[in-house]
Design a protein around this motif. Structure first.
Motif, PDB file in Angstrom:
ATOM      1  N   ARG A 116       0.833  -1.210   0.000  1.00 32.68           N
ATOM      2  CA  ARG A 116       0.000   0.000   0.000  1.00 32.68           C
ATOM      3  C   ARG A 116       0.865   1.256   0.000  1.00 32.68           C
ATOM      4  NH1 ARG A 116      -3.131   1.040   5.396  1.00 32.68           N
ATOM      5  NH2 ARG A 116      -0.934   1.333   5.929  1.00 32.68           N
ATOM      6  N   GLU A 120       1.123   4.303  -2.766  1.00 32.57           N
ATOM      7  CA  GLU A 120       0.941   5.705  -2.375  1.00 32.57           C
ATOM      8  C   GLU A 120       2.077   6.561  -2.920  1.00 32.57           C
ATOM      9  OE1 GLU A 120      -1.515   7.179  -0.957  1.00 32.57           O
ATOM     10  OE2 GLU A 120      -2.734   5.434  -0.436  1.00 32.57           O
ATOM     11  N   ARG A 131      -5.283   0.172  -5.161  1.00 34.98           N
ATOM     12  CA  ARG A 131      -5.020   0.947  -3.939  1.00 34.98           C
ATOM     13  C   ARG A 131      -6.178   0.817  -2.961  1.00 34.98           C
ATOM     14  NH1 ARG A 131      -4.358   7.213  -4.762  1.00 34.98           N
ATOM     15  NH2 ARG A 131      -2.661   6.462  -6.102  1.00 34.98           N
TER      16      ARG A 131
END
Length: 316
Positions: A116, A120, A131
């Protein structure tokens, strides 16, 4: 009687009904005495004090053996202790199972969080659907971990009290008697005749020694072609009480000795052991401000030494 014995300025008050135990070790059973004493002064009648009278202080000691009564009380207390220990082991097994589940889940959760974070950092180039899925998986997993942590039973609070280590070890051997007899294990019990009391949480200390003895018996179960001998020795070293536990099992390989206190590390079958036994032992020893060591030069099995300070400052 240790530091409570009324010497010096307190000698005039004497003492009454103080229980004192003596453990001869080996096959001998402990003996208990109820002691009372009174101090008195009397003039010394020896020739050396003819010209200068001197009054000497003497102790009149009365010791009443109460071994039979104490054994009856211990028999009743042992039954209650077995029930309490069974409950404690059930709770400990539940705690270990939950902690093992948390440990196993934490690895995948770390990977999800890392993936994750990577997305980002990519910003607009990242797939929005991926995401969102990773964010949802991380949130759901974290919620599940928090629920599992909330289910882990807490260690019940216990006050530190003076503990007779010889008596406590005898209780542990009594609790293990059926297994010792079933396996034909020879117990060489060599306690110091008199030990100072150790300030400790008795049930935590009892569980710690039982874990070490259970480990020794497990090791000897896997080494059936060797004599099954369990040797336990107690002694006083400066301001500590020393307990040495030896077995005739296969020992611990030198390349694994540095990992034995690592949580979830075990050399036993993973189906029946999750590897938290020695981690619990280390935790209890640390609580006591003590020290536990495995003798690396002992090649006839395992030799553990536990050093417990007679007094320590309880920060809890």
């Amino acid at each position: 009687m240790g530091e409570t014995f009324p010497w010096g300025a307190n000698a005039e008050h004497g003492f009454r009904d103080r229980e004192v135990s003596f453990d001869p070790g080996g096959k001998g059973q402990p003996r208990w005495f109820s002691c009372s004493g009174v101090w008195f002064r009397e003039q010394d009648s020896s020739a050396a004090t003819f010209f200068k009278p001197v009054r000497q202080t003497y102790l009149l000691l009365m010791a009443n053996e109460i071994t039979a009564l104490k054994r009856q009380q211990e028999a009743v207390g042992m039954n209650a202790m077995r029930a309490l220990l069974a409950e404690q082991e059930r709770v400990r097994s539940m705690r270990e199972a939950l902690q093992a589940a948390i440990f196993q889940m934490q690895g995948p959760m770390n990977l999800i969080s890392a993936a994750r974070d990577l997305l980002e950092r990519r910003g607009a180039q990242a797939d929005p659907a991926l995401r969102h899925a990773l964010n949802q998986a991380a949130a759901t997993g974290q919620t599940a971990l928090e629920r599992l942590r909330a289910l882990v039973p807490a260690v019940p609070p216990e006050a530190a009290t003076p503990v007779n280590i010889n008596q406590l070890l005898r209780e542990v051997l009594e609790l293990c008697k059926q297994r010792l007899l079933a396996g034909g294990t020879v117990v060489d019990w060599k306690p110091a005749p008199m030990l100072p009391a150790v300030t400790a949480r008795a049930s935590r200390l009892r569980g710690m020694f039982k874990q070490l003895i259970d480990n020794a018996l497990d090791a000897m179960d896997s080494n059936r072609h060797q004599p099954r001998e369990l040797r336990i020795t107690t002694a006083t070293q400066e301001q500590t009480v020393s307990v040495v536990i030896e077995d005739t099992g296969p020992g611990v390989a030198s390349d694994l000795q540095w990992r034995i206190f690592e949580p979830f590390f075990t050399t036993k079958r993973a189906a029946t052991h999750v590897g938290l036994g020695l981690a619990m032992v280390q935790e209890v020893v640390n609580e006591q401000r003590g020290m536990i060591t495995l003798d690396p030069d002992y090649d006839a099995g395992c030799r553990w030494q536990v050093l417990l300070p007679i007094k320590y400052e309880d920060d809890s």
